[in-house]
Design a protein around this motif. Structure first.
Motif, PDB file in Angstrom:
ATOM      1  N   UNK A 101       0.828  16.168  29.215  1.00 36.53           N
ATOM      2  CA  UNK A 101       0.989  15.378  29.084  1.00 36.53           C
ATOM      3  C   UNK A 101       1.556  15.099  27.827  1.00 36.53           C
ATOM      4  N   UNK A 102       0.732  15.029  26.746  1.00 41.53           N
ATOM      5  CA  UNK A 102       0.517  14.114  26.106  1.00 41.53           C
ATOM      6  C   UNK A 102      -0.988  14.571  24.808  1.00 41.53           C
ATOM      7  N   UNK A 103      -0.513  14.751  23.621  1.00 47.96           N
ATOM      8  CA  UNK A 103      -1.240  15.389  22.689  1.00 47.96           C
ATOM      9  C   UNK A 103      -3.309  15.570  23.522  1.00 47.96           C
ATOM     10  N   UNK A 104      -3.834  16.175  23.811  1.00 50.63           N
ATOM     11  CA  UNK A 104      -5.147  16.134  23.275  1.00 50.63           C
ATOM     12  C   UNK A 104      -6.041  15.373  22.682  1.00 50.63           C
ATOM     13  N   UNK A 105      -6.953  14.537  22.660  1.00 50.79           N
ATOM     14  CA  UNK A 105      -7.924  14.453  21.554  1.00 50.79           C
ATOM     15  C   UNK A 105      -8.745  14.868  21.325  1.00 50.79           C
ATOM     16  N   UNK A 106      -9.645  15.236  22.808  1.00 53.81           N
ATOM     17  CA  UNK A 106     -11.148  15.644  23.169  1.00 53.81           C
ATOM     18  C   UNK A 106     -11.103  16.921  23.709  1.00 53.81           C
ATOM     19  N   UNK A 107     -11.861  17.577  23.456  1.00 51.55           N
ATOM     20  CA  UNK A 107     -12.231  18.532  24.790  1.00 51.55           C
ATOM     21  C   UNK A 107     -13.325  18.869  25.141  1.00 51.55           C
ATOM     22  N   UNK A 108     -13.210  18.361  27.075  1.00 54.79           N
ATOM     23  CA  UNK A 108     -15.065  18.340  27.177  1.00 54.79           C
ATOM     24  C   UNK A 108     -14.782  19.819  28.420  1.00 54.79           C
ATOM     25  N   UNK A 109     -15.536  21.097  27.517  1.00 50.37           N
ATOM     26  CA  UNK A 109     -16.049  21.550  28.716  1.00 50.37           C
ATOM     27  C   UNK A 109     -17.034  21.701  29.222  1.00 50.37           C
ATOM     28  N   UNK A 110     -16.170  21.883  30.588  1.00 50.34           N
ATOM     29  CA  UNK A 110     -17.458  21.976  31.368  1.00 50.34           C
ATOM     30  C   UNK A 110     -17.865  23.211  32.154  1.00 50.34           C
TER      31      UNK A 110
END
Length: 376
Positions: A101-110
């Motif tokens: 929906x908006x630019x992703x700032x950071x990914x949290x890969x669980x």
């Protein structure tokens, strides 16, 4: 201050898919929504990437997938397209970066296990040019491979048990030679493990030649490289590490398994039967300090980042410490050791998530390469 947008990715094609779902649900339920907007992305067992915005409680039990598929099929998709054709949305990078929906700032890969904590998806994040929680490609890849981890630990001078490494073809085609090597080098009982697997999937204790052969076959079905380890009659002690270049170690905890050893069932399927004691009891201050030192050294020598849980044995008779393995994306369920160790060390769950996200940005900035057009 504007919110950061966090993509939480879970599931995957590894044998730890179910554990990942439970971990992700816990993270999503505990992340501070005042600080973060969350984009949820699930990876199915057949490799489909699906955005999900349904009830969080449906993630842990697996019902999320049907909800996401039905929503996708109800969108602007032609009748001749199938979920397997469309749910990758052309590329994983586009799912993460281009379809939010908006630019992703950071990914949290669980994510746990192969294709989740072995450097592969970390490489994708690197190519996408986006910060992410946890180890980089190198640390993740080495940390996932138990055999190569042992080589690095040996170089670092960390104490560990004796071991042998075989490949799948040796097990299938030269079983007698493999067994002879094990019996010539180690004693029964011994442990047999896939080199690349987590949550004790495919791990078995061999007490004689017959059980050794069975254990080798099971391990070979889970990975092409198989590790056979010396049995150490010890208490299972775990320590959590947090940080990047200057990591810190938590207090230590002890696992008292309900089964003969802390296998997959004991970890995730039998509820409260296995005990976790935090802090571990009846350990000297010197022993605790040494375990914490070893945990930090293990983290640093693999060039880990963000988080890891380091597992040890403390021999029941001699008190000698042996490092067992490192987990670069440890479980984040409500009963998982990593968040419980930090909670006991003064960092509650939501604050721990904050710190991991901050460390992801720090690592990203530290690893960015600056190029110039000069030859200075």
């Amino acid at each position: 201050m504007s919110k950061k947008r966090v993509a939480i990715i879970f599931g995957g094609q590894s044998s730890e898919h179910e554990v990942s779902r439970i971990s992700a649900q816990s993270v999503i339920e505990n992340i501070d929504r005042k600080k973060y907007d969350v984009e949820i992305i699930g990876i199915t067992k057949n490799g489909q990437w699906l955005k999900y915005d349904g009830p969080v409680e449906k993630i842990g039990n697996g019902e999320w997938e049907d909800i996401a598929q039905k929503k996708l099929l109800g969108s602007n998709i032609s009748a001749n397209e199938t979920p397997s054709d469309i749910t990758t949305i052309n590329s994983a990078k586009q799912v993460i970066v281009g379809n939010a929906k908006a630019p992703i700032d950071v990914v949290f890969p669980v994510l746990h296990g192969c294709n989740g904590e072995d450097g592969t998806i970390q490489g994708l994040f690197e190519l996408a040019g986006i910060p992410y929680v946890g180890c980089g490609v190198l640390g993740a890849a080495i940390g996932m491979d138990k055999a190569y981890t042992k080589i690095i630990f040996e170089k670092e001078g960390l104490p560990q048990g004796d071991y042998l490494v075989f490949n799948r073809k040796q097990v299938y085609n030269q079983m007698d030679e493999v067994v002879a090597q094990v019996e010539g080098r180690l004693t029964y009982p011994c442990f047999v493990k896939p080199s690349n697997a987590g949550s004790s999937v495919g791990v078995n204790k061999a007490s004689d030649r017959e059980s050794l052969e069975k254990a080798l076959i099971i391990a070979a079905k889970n990975d092409r490289r198989i590790l056979v380890e010396e049995f150490i009659d010890g208490r299972e002690i775990e320590c959590a590490v947090l940080g990047n270049d200057n990591p810190i170690a938590s207090t230590v905890g002890e696992v008292v398994p309900c089964n003969e050893f802390y296998d997959y069932e004991a970890k995730y399927q039998v509820g409260d039967s296995s005990k976790v004691v935090i802090p571990a009891e009846n350990l000297s201050e010197e022993t605790v300090a040494k375990i914490r030192e070893y945990a930090v050294r293990a983290f640093k020598c693999l060039d880990c980042a963000g988080l890891s849980r380091v597992d040890f044995f403390v021999h029941k008779d001699t008190g000698k410490i042996y490092i067992n393995e490192i987990n670069t994306l440890p479980g984040f369920t409500q009963i998982s050791m990593y968040p419980k160790l930090w909670a006991a060390s003064g960092i509650p769950y939501s604050e721990l998530i904050d710190k991991l996200i901050e460390l992801a940005f720090e690592r990203y900035e530290d690893t960015r390469r600056e190029y110039t057009n000069t030859l200075d």
